[in-house]
Design a protein around this motif. Sequence first.
Motif, mmCIF file in Angstrom:
data_model
loop_
_atom_site.group_PDB
_atom_site.id
_atom_site.type_symbol
_atom_site.label_atom_id
_atom_site.label_comp_id
_atom_site.label_asym_id
_atom_site.label_seq_id
_atom_site.Cartn_x
_atom_site.Cartn_y
_atom_site.Cartn_z
ATOM 1 N N UNK A 94 1.918 10.797 -3.923
ATOM 2 C CA UNK A 94 3.214 10.956 -3.256
ATOM 3 C C UNK A 94 3.832 9.572 -3.113
ATOM 4 N N UNK A 95 5.137 9.495 -3.387
ATOM 5 C CA UNK A 95 5.821 8.214 -3.353
ATOM 6 C C UNK A 95 6.846 8.163 -2.224
ATOM 7 N N UNK A 96 7.021 6.971 -1.698
ATOM 8 C CA UNK A 96 7.958 6.733 -0.605
ATOM 9 C C UNK A 96 8.738 5.477 -0.966
ATOM 10 N N UNK A 97 10.047 5.614 -1.197
ATOM 11 C CA UNK A 97 10.833 4.505 -1.713
ATOM 12 C C UNK A 97 12.071 4.230 -0.882
ATOM 13 N N UNK A 98 12.434 2.960 -0.807
ATOM 14 C CA UNK A 98 13.617 2.560 -0.055
ATOM 15 C C UNK A 98 14.204 1.302 -0.669
ATOM 16 N N UNK B 101 0.561 13.697 12.763
ATOM 17 C CA UNK B 101 -0.624 12.935 13.126
ATOM 18 C C UNK B 101 -0.707 11.709 12.231
ATOM 19 N N UNK B 102 -0.870 10.548 12.854
ATOM 20 C CA UNK B 102 -0.924 9.298 12.108
ATOM 21 C C UNK B 102 -2.166 9.244 11.217
ATOM 22 N N UNK B 103 -1.955 8.898 9.933
ATOM 23 C CA UNK B 103 -3.063 8.718 9.003
ATOM 24 C C UNK B 103 -3.409 7.243 8.848
ATOM 25 N N UNK B 104 -2.388 6.416 8.639
ATOM 26 C CA UNK B 104 -2.642 5.002 8.373
ATOM 27 C C UNK B 104 -1.385 4.186 8.639
ATOM 28 N N UNK B 105 -1.593 2.909 8.934
ATOM 29 C CA UNK B 105 -0.503 1.930 9.033
ATOM 30 C C UNK B 105 -0.815 0.782 8.085
ATOM 31 N N UNK B 106 0.126 0.414 7.246
ATOM 32 C CA UNK B 106 -0.021 -0.762 6.386
ATOM 33 C C UNK B 106 1.058 -1.756 6.756
ATOM 34 N N UNK B 107 0.688 -3.031 6.797
ATOM 35 C CA UNK B 107 1.623 -4.040 7.295
ATOM 36 C C UNK B 107 1.851 -5.200 6.330
ATOM 37 N N UNK C 75 -7.976 2.616 2.232
ATOM 38 C CA UNK C 75 -8.596 3.871 1.828
ATOM 39 C C UNK C 75 -9.125 4.592 3.046
ATOM 40 N N UNK C 76 -8.882 5.890 3.059
ATOM 41 C CA UNK C 76 -9.362 6.754 4.136
ATOM 42 C C UNK C 76 -9.989 7.955 3.451
ATOM 43 N N UNK C 77 -11.302 7.869 3.225
ATOM 44 C CA UNK C 77 -12.045 8.905 2.498
ATOM 45 C C UNK C 77 -11.385 9.135 1.142
ATOM 46 N N UNK C 78 -10.822 10.306 0.889
ATOM 47 C CA UNK C 78 -10.228 10.606 -0.417
ATOM 48 C C UNK C 78 -8.768 10.171 -0.519
ATOM 49 N N UNK C 79 -8.236 9.561 0.529
ATOM 50 C CA UNK C 79 -6.837 9.144 0.536
ATOM 51 C C UNK C 79 -6.728 7.633 0.340
ATOM 52 N N UNK C 80 -5.865 7.204 -0.565
ATOM 53 C CA UNK C 80 -5.618 5.790 -0.807
ATOM 54 C C UNK C 80 -4.143 5.511 -0.577
ATOM 55 N N UNK C 81 -3.857 4.542 0.260
ATOM 56 C CA UNK C 81 -2.493 4.185 0.616
ATOM 57 C C UNK C 81 -2.202 2.780 0.107
ATOM 58 N N UNK D 92 2.838 4.301 -1.537
ATOM 59 C CA UNK D 92 2.333 5.497 -2.207
ATOM 60 C C UNK D 92 1.089 5.989 -1.493
ATOM 61 N N UNK D 93 0.884 7.286 -1.619
ATOM 62 C CA UNK D 93 -0.302 7.947 -1.074
ATOM 63 C C UNK D 93 -0.945 8.715 -2.213
ATOM 64 N N UNK D 94 -2.192 8.389 -2.522
ATOM 65 C CA UNK D 94 -2.920 9.069 -3.586
ATOM 66 C C UNK D 94 -4.069 9.851 -2.966
ATOM 67 N N UNK D 95 -4.160 11.111 -3.323
ATOM 68 C CA UNK D 95 -5.264 11.958 -2.855
ATOM 69 C C UNK D 95 -6.128 12.330 -4.054
ATOM 70 N N UNK D 96 -7.401 12.076 -3.934
ATOM 71 C CA UNK D 96 -8.371 12.410 -4.982
ATOM 72 C C UNK D 96 -9.069 13.712 -4.628
ATOM 73 N N UNK D 97 -9.214 14.565 -5.609
ATOM 74 C CA UNK D 97 -9.944 15.835 -5.424
ATOM 75 C C UNK D 97 -9.441 16.581 -4.196
#
Lengths: 113, 115
Positions: free
Chosen positions: A21-25, A44-50, A57-63, A73-78
């Motif tokens: 999933x992409x997030x663009x501005x 519900x908050x998943x992650x904050x990047x600064x 990385x949060x288990x199968x989620x990569x931000x 971007x948010x990448x989900x594996x499996x």
Amino acid sequence: TQLLEQSPQFLSIQEGENLTVYCNSSSVFSSLQWYRQEPGEGPVLLVTVVTGGEVKKLKRLTFQFGDARKDSSLHITAAQPGDTGLYLCAGGPHQTGANNLFFGTGTRLTVIP
Amino acid sequence: SAVISQKPSRDICQRGTSLTIQCQVDSQVTMMFWYRQQPGQSLTLIATANQGSEATYESGFVIDKFPISRPNLTFSTLTVSNMSPEDSSIYLCSVTPDRLRETQYFGPGTRLLVL
């Protein structure tokens, strides 16, 4: 107004598939958050990047936060059925002390068992 | 993090009436926010609820329509006044525990249907 466009708007995939999933501005953000919202609940908050270029990385989620801090971007594996929900990115303004978040347009993900 | 509750969780109201939504946090927080989320849509910020001063409203939202109270650091109310069917939405409060951080934690939302 600092707009965040998410793509795709809707995504329906089979269990076990990967997705991004992409997030663009066009605006620069001091931070970028990703939230997941399930029906009947608040986001519900998943992650904050600064930091530009940061990867978390949060288990199968990569931000990832873009180098210029304008996109993420948010990448989900499996993917699993439990990943189903509305995914929202939100940007913190490039102003010290301000607390407003600008929310993206949202991506509704459905993972089919 | 913070634990946030909202009352009521849902309501069905007649047009022309008003509804007050309560938001309670389990710890003192500097900033509280009120959002609206229309069906299937993203979140739109209504206002920032400031403790000890008037709320700060975003473009398109006015105090007469959405009066907000913030009597202390753990509680806020949002009133939706003179409701019309267009006000049917989910109303969410959120908090940021640290003044210098943008991360927000959300309540479960109040689902409002105006007939």
